[in-house]
Scaffold this active site. Structure first.
Site, PDB file in Angstrom:
ATOM      1  CD  GLU A 100      -2.706  -1.122   2.519  1.00  0.00           C
ATOM      2  OE1 GLU A 100      -2.809  -0.114   3.254  1.00  0.00           O
ATOM      3  OE2 GLU A 100      -3.183  -2.223   2.796  1.00  0.00           O
ATOM      4  CB  CYS A 113       2.225   7.185   3.671  1.00  0.00           C
ATOM      5  SG  CYS A 113       2.445   5.829   4.844  1.00  0.00           S
ATOM      6  CB  CYS A 120       5.796  -6.112   8.984  1.00  0.00           C
ATOM      7  SG  CYS A 120       6.890  -5.363  10.214  1.00  0.00           S
ATOM      8  CB  CYS A 124       3.312  -3.988  16.290  1.00  0.00           C
ATOM      9  SG  CYS A 124       5.030  -3.447  16.207  1.00  0.00           S
ATOM     10  CB  CYS A 127       0.595  -3.620  13.167  1.00  0.00           C
ATOM     11  SG  CYS A 127       1.044  -3.380  11.441  1.00  0.00           S
ATOM     12  CB  CYS A 344      -0.257   1.493   6.583  1.00  0.00           C
ATOM     13  SG  CYS A 344       0.023   2.793   5.414  1.00  0.00           S
TER      14      CYS A 344
HETATM   15  N1  SAH Z   1       7.555  -0.390  11.029  1.00  0.00           N
HETATM   16  C1  SAH Z   1       7.617   1.032  11.139  1.00  0.00           C
HETATM   17  C2  SAH Z   1       6.800   1.785  10.120  1.00  0.00           C
HETATM   18  C3  SAH Z   1       5.458   1.238   9.721  1.00  0.00           C
HETATM   19  S1  SAH Z   1       4.077   1.527  10.735  1.00  0.00           S
HETATM   20  C4  SAH Z   1       7.260   1.444  12.547  1.00  0.00           C
HETATM   21  O1  SAH Z   1       6.966   0.602  13.365  1.00  0.00           O
HETATM   22  O2  SAH Z   1       7.371   2.630  12.854  1.00  0.00           O
HETATM   23  C5  SAH Z   1       3.811   3.256  10.765  1.00  0.00           C
HETATM   24  C6  SAH Z   1       3.212   3.744  12.080  1.00  0.00           C
HETATM   25  O3  SAH Z   1       1.832   3.324  12.212  1.00  0.00           O
HETATM   26  C7  SAH Z   1       3.937   3.208  13.307  1.00  0.00           C
HETATM   27  O4  SAH Z   1       4.050   4.235  14.269  1.00  0.00           O
HETATM   28  C8  SAH Z   1       3.010   2.123  13.770  1.00  0.00           C
HETATM   29  O5  SAH Z   1       3.253   1.772  15.086  1.00  0.00           O
HETATM   30  C9  SAH Z   1       1.662   2.758  13.506  1.00  0.00           C
HETATM   31  N2  SAH Z   1       0.527   1.838  13.472  1.00  0.00           N
HETATM   32  C10 SAH Z   1       0.487   0.575  13.009  1.00  0.00           C
HETATM   33  N3  SAH Z   1      -0.736   0.053  13.167  1.00  0.00           N
HETATM   34  C11 SAH Z   1      -1.501   1.015  13.722  1.00  0.00           C
HETATM   35  C12 SAH Z   1      -2.868   1.096  14.125  1.00  0.00           C
HETATM   36  N4  SAH Z   1      -3.688   0.063  14.004  1.00  0.00           N
HETATM   37  N5  SAH Z   1      -3.293   2.254  14.659  1.00  0.00           N
HETATM   38  C13 SAH Z   1      -2.458   3.315  14.786  1.00  0.00           C
HETATM   39  N6  SAH Z   1      -1.171   3.302  14.438  1.00  0.00           N
HETATM   40  C14 SAH Z   1      -0.700   2.164  13.918  1.00  0.00           C
END
Ligand code: SAH
Length: 361
Positions: A100, A113, A120, A124, A127, A344
């Site tokens: 995306e 973005c 990944c 997390c 995510c 994302c």
């Molecule tokens: N892997 C990198 C970049 C990708 S995620 C990182 O961890 O920073 C980009 C941002 O979106 C990160 O801050 C991540 O923690 C956040 N993110 C991911 N899923 C999310 C969600 N469901 N709600 C809000 N933020 C989210």
């Protein structure tokens, strides 16, 4: 099979830096000015095919075709917001995988973005990409291609002027190709974009943060913090078990001292998990020593509920108030394209779940 071997040996042209391209072409007996010409076709005029390079001889183009390939993602799906100018793209890569990218319009310019990996492996808990795991790294060309496909849809004066590496993937888990991408993006023969307009977001791979510091690039490093203590952070982000908070924050301090660039912090608010007054106090306590004499700055993001995890957004306004009482500045990330699931990973996930491969953009 011979055929396959020959195909896989072809070089991806878009990923070569100007000097590398000149060197490969020189080894084929091609003069230097041709390399510059070719680089312009790829990175300024953004052709998709050798046949479009009209000022190169047919014979040279045929030779190029034999040795190289142009790897550009195309649009598998496009979702335009009806509440703002945000457009979200599902980009199909040459092997059929999708990632995306989101184009966001701000008063100061257009930000893309983009994704850095297919999937990944950081796991997390909040995510959308985590449950599907890592499929593969993206190449630098595939990162550039995400920006190019957006620009192809708009007039030149609305071209992308800033980049955030906050799409699918962990950029520092694909270090070499991300660095190559940044070099291609900023080189004067290409887009010549200042890396001051680039933000790299990481979940906190400490050795890679130290490595990035050595590169001394003017980009903004953003840390996905999301919790103010090890217990809470490890529960949300498995990476914290390997690189705990104190080591991560120490790396941020080193990064600042080495590059002179202040690191920013992302904090996704999850109701009942990390949004209490005590959380704000703990957060202030751990951030204040990182950049002495400066007020720390945190970007708050109300968490986007994903799948079955049951997370609900905490109140950004309330948490901002708690933080300000502790002397920490915070901004709430503007939620653009709310109606098109700009969080994302959700579009790719839906596409995989529905197994939609057809072009609907
Ligand atoms: N892997 C990198 C970049 C990708 S995620 C990182 O961890 O920073 C980009 C941002 O979106 C990160 O801050 C991540 O923690 C956040 N993110 C991911 N899923 C999310 C969600 N469901 N709600 C809000 N933020 C989210």
């Amino acid at each position: 099979m011979q055929q396959t071997a020959a195909t896989t040996e072809k070089i991806e042209l878009m990923g070569l830096l100007p000097q590398e391209l000149a060197d490969v072409l020189a080894s084929m007996g091609v003069p230097k000015f041709r390399a510059a010409q070719l680089f312009r076709w790829l990175h300024q005029r953004k052709v998709t095919d050798f046949s479009q390079m009209t000022d190169l001889s047919k014979q040279f183009r045929a030779e190029l075709q034999q040795r190289f390939y142009i790897n550009r993602p195309n649009i598998a799906q496009r979702l335009a917001s009806s509440i703002d100018d945000t457009v979200k793209y599902l980009c199909r890569l040459s092997d059929g995988n999708c990632v995306e990218a989101v184009r966001m319009v701000y008063h100061h310019g257009v930000t893309a973005c983009i994704s850095t990996q297919v999937g990944c492996r950081m796991g997390c808990k909040f995510c959308a990409s985590a449950p599907l795991g890592l499929v593969r790294n993206l190449t630098a060309a595939e990162m550039l291609g995400q920006i190019d496909l957006m620009d192809a849809e708009f007039p030149t004066e609305q071209a992308v002027s800033g980049i955030v590496l906050m799409g699918i993937g962990e950029p520092l888990d694909n270090y070499e190709e991300v660095l190559r991408f940044l070099r291609l993006l900023s080189c004067k023969e290409g887009r010549a974009m200042s890396l001051r307009h680039v933000t790299l977001s990481t979940c906190g791979l400490v050795p890679m943060i130290d490595r990035l510091a050595e590169e001394n690039l003017p980009l903004t490093l953003s840390i996905s913090l999301h919790a103010p203590d090890n217990a809470a952070r490890s529960a949300l982000m498995p990476v914290n078990r390997k690189y705990p908070l104190e080591e991560l924050l120490a790396a941020c301090g080193r990064y600042f001292r080495k590059t002179g660039r202040r690191v920013s912090f992302e904090y996704a608010l999850i109701r009942g998990k990390n949004d209490s007054r005590a959380d704000a106090q703990r957060l202030a306590k751990c951030l204040k020593p990182v950049f002495p004499k400066m007020r720390p700055h945190v970007n708050l993001i109300p968490v986007n509920p994903v799948g079955e995890n049951g997370f609900q957004a905490g109140s950004a306004k309330q948490f901002m108030q708690y933080l300000s009482e502790e002397g920490v500045n915070a901004t709430v990330r503007r939620t653009l394209g709310d109606d098109i699931k700009a969080a994302c990973g959700q579009l790719r996930r839906n596409a995989i779940e529905n197994n939609t491969q057809e072009r609907i953009g």
